[in-house]
Structure formats: structure tokens, C-alpha cells
Design a protein around this motif. Sequence first.
Motif, short mmCIF file in Angstrom:
data_model
loop_
_atom_site.label_atom_id
_atom_site.label_comp_id
_atom_site.label_asym_id
_atom_site.label_seq_id
_atom_site.Cartn_x
_atom_site.Cartn_y
_atom_site.Cartn_z
N ALA A 31 49.12 43.97 40.89
CA ALA A 31 48.37 44.68 39.85
C ALA A 31 48.64 46.18 39.90
CB ALA A 31 46.87 44.40 40.00
N LEU A 32 48.76 46.73 41.11
CA LEU A 32 49.08 48.15 41.22
C LEU A 32 50.49 48.42 40.70
CD1 LEU A 32 47.59 49.30 44.65
CD2 LEU A 32 47.14 50.30 42.41
N ALA A 33 51.43 47.54 41.02
CA ALA A 33 52.79 47.71 40.53
C ALA A 33 52.83 47.67 39.01
CB ALA A 33 53.70 46.64 41.12
N ALA A 34 51.96 46.86 38.42
CA ALA A 34 51.89 46.76 36.95
C ALA A 34 50.99 47.84 36.35
CB ALA A 34 51.38 45.39 36.55
N LYS A 35 50.41 48.68 37.20
CA LYS A 35 49.49 49.75 36.77
C LYS A 35 48.33 49.17 35.96
CE LYS A 35 53.14 53.20 36.75
NZ LYS A 35 54.23 52.25 37.00
N ASP A 36 47.74 48.13 36.49
CA ASP A 36 46.62 47.46 35.82
C ASP A 36 45.31 48.01 36.38
OD1 ASP A 36 44.76 45.84 34.67
OD2 ASP A 36 45.73 43.95 35.21
N PRO A 37 44.60 48.84 35.62
CA PRO A 37 43.36 49.46 36.14
C PRO A 37 42.21 48.48 36.23
CG PRO A 37 43.66 50.03 33.84
CD PRO A 37 44.89 49.25 34.24
N ARG A 38 42.38 47.26 35.69
CA ARG A 38 41.27 46.30 35.72
C ARG A 38 40.98 45.80 37.13
NH1 ARG A 38 43.39 42.31 31.18
NH2 ARG A 38 45.29 42.78 32.36
N SER A 43 35.94 47.61 32.64
CA SER A 43 35.67 48.86 31.93
C SER A 43 36.67 49.94 32.31
CB SER A 43 34.25 49.35 32.25
OG SER A 43 34.11 49.59 33.64
N ALA A 44 37.40 49.74 33.43
CA ALA A 44 38.38 50.73 33.88
C ALA A 44 39.71 50.46 33.20
CB ALA A 44 38.53 50.67 35.40
N ALA A 45 39.80 50.80 31.92
CA ALA A 45 40.97 50.43 31.13
C ALA A 45 41.96 51.58 30.93
CB ALA A 45 40.51 49.93 29.75
N ASP A 46 41.82 52.65 31.69
CA ASP A 46 42.66 53.82 31.52
C ASP A 46 43.90 53.71 32.40
OD1 ASP A 46 43.79 56.25 31.18
OD2 ASP A 46 42.09 57.43 31.86
N HIS A 47 45.02 53.32 31.80
CA HIS A 47 46.27 53.17 32.55
C HIS A 47 46.77 54.51 33.08
CE1 HIS A 47 46.11 49.36 30.44
NE2 HIS A 47 47.04 48.89 31.23
N GLY A 48 46.39 55.62 32.43
CA GLY A 48 46.83 56.93 32.87
C GLY A 48 46.35 57.29 34.26
N ARG A 49 45.28 56.68 34.70
CA ARG A 49 44.76 56.97 36.03
C ARG A 49 45.70 56.49 37.13
NH1 ARG A 49 40.86 60.79 36.51
NH2 ARG A 49 39.68 60.82 34.58
N LEU A 50 46.67 55.66 36.78
CA LEU A 50 47.64 55.17 37.75
C LEU A 50 49.01 55.83 37.57
CD1 LEU A 50 46.52 51.47 37.65
CD2 LEU A 50 46.52 52.89 39.68
#
Length: 555
Positions: A31-38, A43-50
Motif C-alpha cells: 500500500a505504501l508503494a502504491a501511495k494508498d493513504p487509506r 477519510s485519509a484520501a490525500d495521496h499528496g501526503r505520500l
Amino acid sequence: MAGFDVLTRGDVLDTALRAREHLVSGGVPGALAAKDPRLWGHSAADHGRLGWLDLPFASRGLLSQVDALVAEARYSGLDHIVLIGVGAESLAAQAVMEAQGRAGADRPTGELTVLDGSDTAPLAFALERLDRTLVVLASKVGVSLEGDAYRRIFAGAFRERGLSEREIAGRFLVVTDHGSPLHDFARQCGYRLGLTDPYLPGHFGALSAYGLVPAVLAGADARRLLEDAAALAPSLSKDDDNPGLLLGAILGGCAQQGTGGVARDKVMLREPGGQGALSAWISQLLAVGTGKQGGGLLAVEPPGARGAFPDVHGVALNPPSPGKEEADTSVLAPLGAQFLLWEYATAVAGWLLGVNPFEPGGTSVQEAEDDAATLLRAAGRGPLPDEPPVYVEDGIEVHADFPWPPGADLRTVLGGLTAAVPADGYLSVVTYLSGDFSGRYLAPSFARASGRPVVYGPGPAYPHATGPIHKEGPGNGAFLVITGDPAPGDALAAHPVPGRPYGLAKLRLARALAEVRSLRARGLPTLRMHLRDPVEGAGLLTEAVRAVAGAGRGR
């Protein structure tokens, strides 16, 4: 150094392996490799945070832009960079310059002076080099009280040197986010601008413009830094042979309650040759990333961890003899990889602890700064409102929100503070002083006297960088805040801030008073000691703390 690895042993290894299995079964590496904030909730849907995961590659384009600025600055004779920033914005750049100095690289370098707190010595150093100075103001949001003061002082000093307003504007570079209040302010002033991604968490931005631009301007080799981080990046998508996953499993796994009911939620960091900016940067990353919802990881330095504490986990950074260290864990990597490795591990540890590491946390840090600004406005040109001391000995004022018994002396006061440290807690010493005196000199004695770890740092930089863990974390700290009158001969302490009704010493005291109020509002045991003579008072205070430690050994 080449390569990277995380080595651990004993019960820490057992804990880490169990935690890593849980992380893999939960799909965290993928999930981290895919930059999945879920990973941290729907509710954490901001991909920019990764987006920090891409910085080893994305920041390469930044360097060509900065190279042009470096060439222009050197052509103009500007090789002294003054960085105004509190917290993550300055710590990463300091770590880069320290690593550059240790490597002894043969490349034209300038100087980097960081102004992040109450010590006037760096300001004096910078003002002596005004003809060579380019000022970098770095902040993701607005400018801090100190940033405003230093900016005004430098602008006034440039003006006194006969520079035009246009020339003065050319001596400032602002690194901030698109659309931030500082962005608009810099445009109005005509300052140079370096804009960053507003969605990138500030404490995950070591490889962004915040960490790189000031260091590159001062002559650091950021390309090698990014290459080292990029070499690590492919391993971070794996379930096995993933050093970031293992380090995160160690940190998060140890911080959870283990056998015997003890959580090893305190991390003692060791660097070869003593603590440096890398340890300070890791401390703030862990504090902001995990210090929330009543938990978190507190970083401790060796002087404050004399003795064996069951809740402290030792980590050696690039030890010269891996496997032979006293530390439980060794982290081996060049600096660029260290940055990315610790960011990844903090994200993983946050998942294990059930917190979102990319959220900036609560408002405690900003509340204290806002309170300091309110105190300064209310005082105007007069003195700051202050409580009377409950006790004075040899020019050391004791300020507390409760009275001391008749006949108490300074050692009794300090003994009471150490007794107030919870059995699973720690003592924090924050100094709002100018000069060499630091909580480092008190930490070993306080650790012996209290039987608990001691953390320390200068204000306001240290509270700003680590405030979340103290105020929104476990809530098991006791606090000593040390303030003082300006030292004799410290002309800059009374330096008026152009356009403001206060000087630097008054600003420093306001920051300390606001911090004390913030800690007390959370019910945390807090003492303030004010040194009427900071030189003599520092010596007396050190002797008193040693006496308390000696009395504790005799019991």
C-alpha cells in the motif's frame, strides 16, 4: 559510506519480527508503494501526503534551478547563508551541512548559519558577515515571531549599509508552499521565491526544497544525497529485505506494551562523535509523526539516559563497529538514505500505533506562539506580565503555581521536581538563554536523581520541533524551563526589533512564559527558574542539581 542496513538483536528482534509479520499481512509495504493513504482510514484520501516517497527522484529537477541561484549568489559575493527557520525546516539542512563537513569533500562551499531560537551568538556572527550574506526564510505556513524579528533586523542592517529597497529584496529568499501566507507576503516584499508542494507534510520534507535549498546554497552536494536515497527506494516496496519496514517494526513494535507490561516507547539515539543535527531531525520526525492521541515515540540523547531504563530502546546511527555496540539496534546508511529510511519507518510505526503520521497533530505548538504574541501586544513597551517568584536563592528565582514549604532551599525545589516525574515518564529541560549553557550539562545529574530519562533543548526551537509528543502524547513528562536576564555584554539581547515595541530578550521571555502556560494548562508538572545573572546562576544551578543527584544515591 555505501549501502544500508538495519541490525537488531535479542528481545527487540523477536518483537520486530512479530510486528513485521503483522505489517506484511496487513498489506502495508504494498500500500505504501502504491501511495494508498487509506492505510490510515478511508477519510485519509490525500495521496499528496505520500509524495515524500518520490522526492529522491522528483527533487533532482529542483537542483538545476538552485544551481543557477548559487552561481548568481557567488558572482555577487554571497557565500554566507543565514537560514531562519524553527523545527524541521532548519534541522534537515543542518544535518546535510554537518555530513558535508565530516566528509571533507573538496568542493567550493560557503557557510550556513541557522537562526532558530533564543541564542544571540549566531545572529552576532551573521551580522559581522553582512556583506556576504543571503538570508533564507523557510516555513510551510507563516513566519514565526523569531522569523519576523530576524527578518526585520537584517532588513534594517542592510538598509544601514546603504542598500536600496530593491537590493535588500534581492538578499532574501523565501522557501514556502504555494498559496501560503508567507507566499503572499514574500511577493509583496519582492523577495525571491522557492515554492513547494502544500500537501507535503513538513516533517517529511528533508529531501524537499526545505532541506536542500539552504544546504545547496551553502555548498552541499545534494546530488549525492538524492542518489543515496534513490538507491534505497526500490527496497521499500518489498515484504522482505526492506530495512525501512524492519526499522518501523522495531520502533512501533517496541512502543506497544510487551512482556511485563512495559512499552519501550523511548528511543535513545547515538551518533559517532556525539549528537548532531541528524539526531535532532529524527527526534522531531518521531515527535510530530507519532506524538498524538495519548501516545508516541520520544527520542532521548545519551547524556539524559545514564543507566538502564526498561522503557528505553537504544539506536546507534552509523556506528563504527556494527554488532559490537551497546545499542539494541544499529541503522547503517548514508545521510540521504537515513532521511528516507526514517521517514518510511515513522510511517510504518504510526500504522502500528494507530495514528496518522502525516497529520501535523494538534494546535499546541501554534497556541503557544499565539499566546506569546498576545503577551507581547498586551505589554506594549512595558514589562511582560509575570508571576512573582515563590522563592529566590542566590539570584535564582523559582516560579511555580504552588507555594513551597518554609525553609525550602534550591535543592529541595529541584528534588521536588525530580520526584514529580512519573514512574514511566521523563524530565524535560528547556533553556531560553543566550550562550553555551544547555540542559545537556544538567541531564546526567537529573537522570541519576530522578531515575528516569531526561530530554533537553533550547527554546523555542526544541518545544516547536517536539511539542506534539510532550503535549499530545502520553502526558508523562515533568518540565524545567530556564530563563534569564541578558548576560553582561550581550548587546544584541536588547537589540530593538525594527517596527516592534520589544527587543530580542523580551521576545525570548515571552516565548518561555507562553510555553510554561501551555504546559501547565495541560496539567503537566512545570517549574520555571529565572537566572538574574545567567553566568553565575548557571553554575549555581548545575551544582544544586549535582547535589540532588548525590543525595539520591545516598538514600
